[in-house]
Design an enzyme around this catalytic site. Structure first.
Site, short mmCIF file in Angstrom:
data_model
loop_
_atom_site.label_atom_id
_atom_site.label_comp_id
_atom_site.label_asym_id
_atom_site.label_seq_id
_atom_site.Cartn_x
_atom_site.Cartn_y
_atom_site.Cartn_z
N ILE A 172 54.86 33.83 -30.82
CA ILE A 172 54.34 32.70 -31.60
C ILE A 172 54.59 32.86 -33.09
O ILE A 172 54.49 31.88 -33.84
CB ILE A 172 52.83 32.46 -31.35
CG1 ILE A 172 51.99 33.68 -31.76
CG2 ILE A 172 52.58 32.08 -29.90
CD1 ILE A 172 50.50 33.40 -31.82
N THR A 204 36.74 34.31 -31.63
CA THR A 204 35.83 35.30 -31.05
C THR A 204 34.55 35.40 -31.87
O THR A 204 34.56 35.16 -33.08
CB THR A 204 36.52 36.68 -31.02
OG1 THR A 204 35.56 37.69 -30.67
CG2 THR A 204 37.10 37.05 -32.38
N ASP A 205 33.47 35.80 -31.21
CA ASP A 205 32.22 36.02 -31.95
C ASP A 205 32.30 37.24 -32.85
O ASP A 205 31.45 37.43 -33.73
CB ASP A 205 31.04 36.16 -30.99
CG ASP A 205 31.16 37.31 -30.00
OD1 ASP A 205 32.21 37.99 -29.97
OD2 ASP A 205 30.21 37.54 -29.22
N TYR A 247 41.10 43.84 -36.07
CA TYR A 247 41.20 42.75 -35.08
C TYR A 247 40.35 41.56 -35.51
O TYR A 247 40.84 40.43 -35.62
CB TYR A 247 40.78 43.24 -33.69
CG TYR A 247 40.40 42.10 -32.78
CD1 TYR A 247 41.32 41.11 -32.45
CD2 TYR A 247 39.11 41.99 -32.26
CE1 TYR A 247 40.97 40.04 -31.62
CE2 TYR A 247 38.75 40.94 -31.44
CZ TYR A 247 39.68 39.97 -31.12
OH TYR A 247 39.33 38.91 -30.31
N SER A 261 41.60 39.77 -38.56
CA SER A 261 42.78 38.92 -38.32
C SER A 261 42.38 37.61 -37.64
O SER A 261 42.94 36.55 -37.94
CB SER A 261 43.82 39.67 -37.49
OG SER A 261 43.37 39.90 -36.16
N VAL A 276 32.26 56.11 -21.66
CA VAL A 276 31.31 55.22 -22.33
C VAL A 276 31.15 55.69 -23.77
O VAL A 276 30.82 56.85 -24.02
CB VAL A 276 29.94 55.24 -21.61
CG1 VAL A 276 28.93 54.40 -22.38
CG2 VAL A 276 30.09 54.72 -20.18
N ARG A 298 26.30 43.51 -25.53
CA ARG A 298 27.26 42.41 -25.53
C ARG A 298 26.70 41.23 -24.72
O ARG A 298 25.95 41.43 -23.76
CB ARG A 298 28.61 42.85 -24.91
CG ARG A 298 29.29 43.99 -25.68
CD ARG A 298 29.72 43.55 -27.06
NE ARG A 298 30.38 44.58 -27.84
CZ ARG A 298 29.78 45.31 -28.79
NH1 ARG A 298 28.50 45.12 -29.06
NH2 ARG A 298 30.45 46.21 -29.48
#
Length: 333
Positions: free
Chosen positions: A61, A126-127, A154, A157, A210, A218
């Site tokens: 893209i 995204t939250d 992340y 962006s 973990v 979450r």
């Protein structure tokens, strides 16, 4: 009949969205654009690959020439951008890739959408752009008015892409909507994320890593519920608006892992606590009141039911995730 261009359609959420769209609107034309990076899997598209109204184009893209050629070929009515680098750990190791795909890629899609006068451009966000919430304030939730406060390359962006979309609304009067979702789970999820990683590791009797003590919280959203929300926003949402999509399913990571162990009848001794990631967000929780009031969307899938369905899917589709883990799926790209 509408022509819908879906970027990142060979990935987890985009793939499920394509399945649902073709099922619900079989006369619509769906064009999937995917660069088939490590998270893109043509096997995810196998249920629709032979459908008469489905088309696939391999492209990055951020490649303006390739994207403009695709727009010229199909002249889409709707553009829905799922394409993104999305793994936080990978963004910490290599931020540049995330900026290229998530920001420059969005700019390229926006410019093509403007040139070809699409009826709606939708940005899947995204939250995580909101940062995190404290564990000891359960009454706090992310709303569309929550300030952006990113924690990782992340999320930064993705926030940059959202701001670019809002600028194009203001500057060019483009018909753009944005959705910000909580953590998705369900079929075709690449096994580096929490739930598919734990499910596939447990099925192989491998350790279940973990982070920290597993106390991070979450809000889990079943992927099909997310896809239904996006469909409503694209077709009926108000241009220029942001819509939060959440599942009302808050869980501590360790509780999710223990529920997976329980459903698979595996021992808790498989759990292996590992060093926490840098800047690990404490809690995500979305208030989806706006989309409920505006478009009538509510999450339909209780977490226990969705998790059971997800585990069953990985049990029934072992070849899919074994090919991902072995890398065999990459031979199709």
């Amino acid at each position: 009949m509408m022509k819908i261009l879906v970027t990142g359609g060979a990935g987890f959420i985009g793939g499920n969205f394509i399945h649902e769209t073709i099922k619900k609107y079989p006369e619509d034309i769906v064009i999937c654009v995917d660069n088939l990076t490590y998270a893109g899997n043509m096997e995810t598209l196998s249920p629709v690959i032979d459908h008469k109204n489905f088309h696939f184009e391999k492209a990055d893209i951020s490649d303006a020439t390739a994207i403009r050629a695709i727009f010229d070929k199909y002249r889409p009515d709707y553009v829905i951008n799922f394409a993104a680098e999305s793994h936080v750990d990978r963004s910490i190791d290599n931020p540049g890739v995330f900026l290229t795909t998530n920001i420059i890629g969005t700019q390229v899609l926006l410019d093509a959408s403007r040139e070809y006068e699409v009826q709606r451009y939708h940005q899947v966000s995204t939250d995580e752009v909101y940062g995190d919430l404290p564990l000891d304030r359960p009454e706090l939730f992310f709303t569309e008015e929550t300030p952006i406060h990113t924690s990782s390359p992340y999320s930064a962006s993705k926030a940059g892409a959202d701001l670019l979309c809002q600028a194009y609304v203001r500057t060019y009067k483009m018909p753009i909507t944005i959705s910000r979702c909580s953590n998705n789970y369900g079929p075709y999820h690449f096994p580096e994320k929490l739930i598919p990683l734990m499910v596939t590791n447990a099925m192989q009797d491998k350790p279940l890593p973990v982070y920290g003590k597993g106390e991070n919280v979450r809000d889990w959203l079943y992927v099909i519920d997310h896809c239904k929300a996006i469909d409503l926003i694209v077709r009926y949402g108000t241009p220029g608006e942001v819509y939060n999509i959440g599942g009302h399913n808050e869980r501590r990571n360790i509780d999710v892992v223990k529920e997976i162990i329980k459903q698979l009848d595996k021992p808790e001794s498989l759990i292996q606590y590992v060093t926490d990631r840098p800047g690990h967000d404490l809690r995500y929780a979305i208030d989806p009141t706006k989309i409920t009031n505006a478009l009538g969307w509510v999450p339909e899938t209780a977490f226990e039911d969705g998790l059971r369905q997800t585990i069953q899917w990985y049990q029934d589709n072992r070849t899919w995730w074994e090919n991902v883990l072995s890398g065999a799926y990459r031979s199709q790209s």
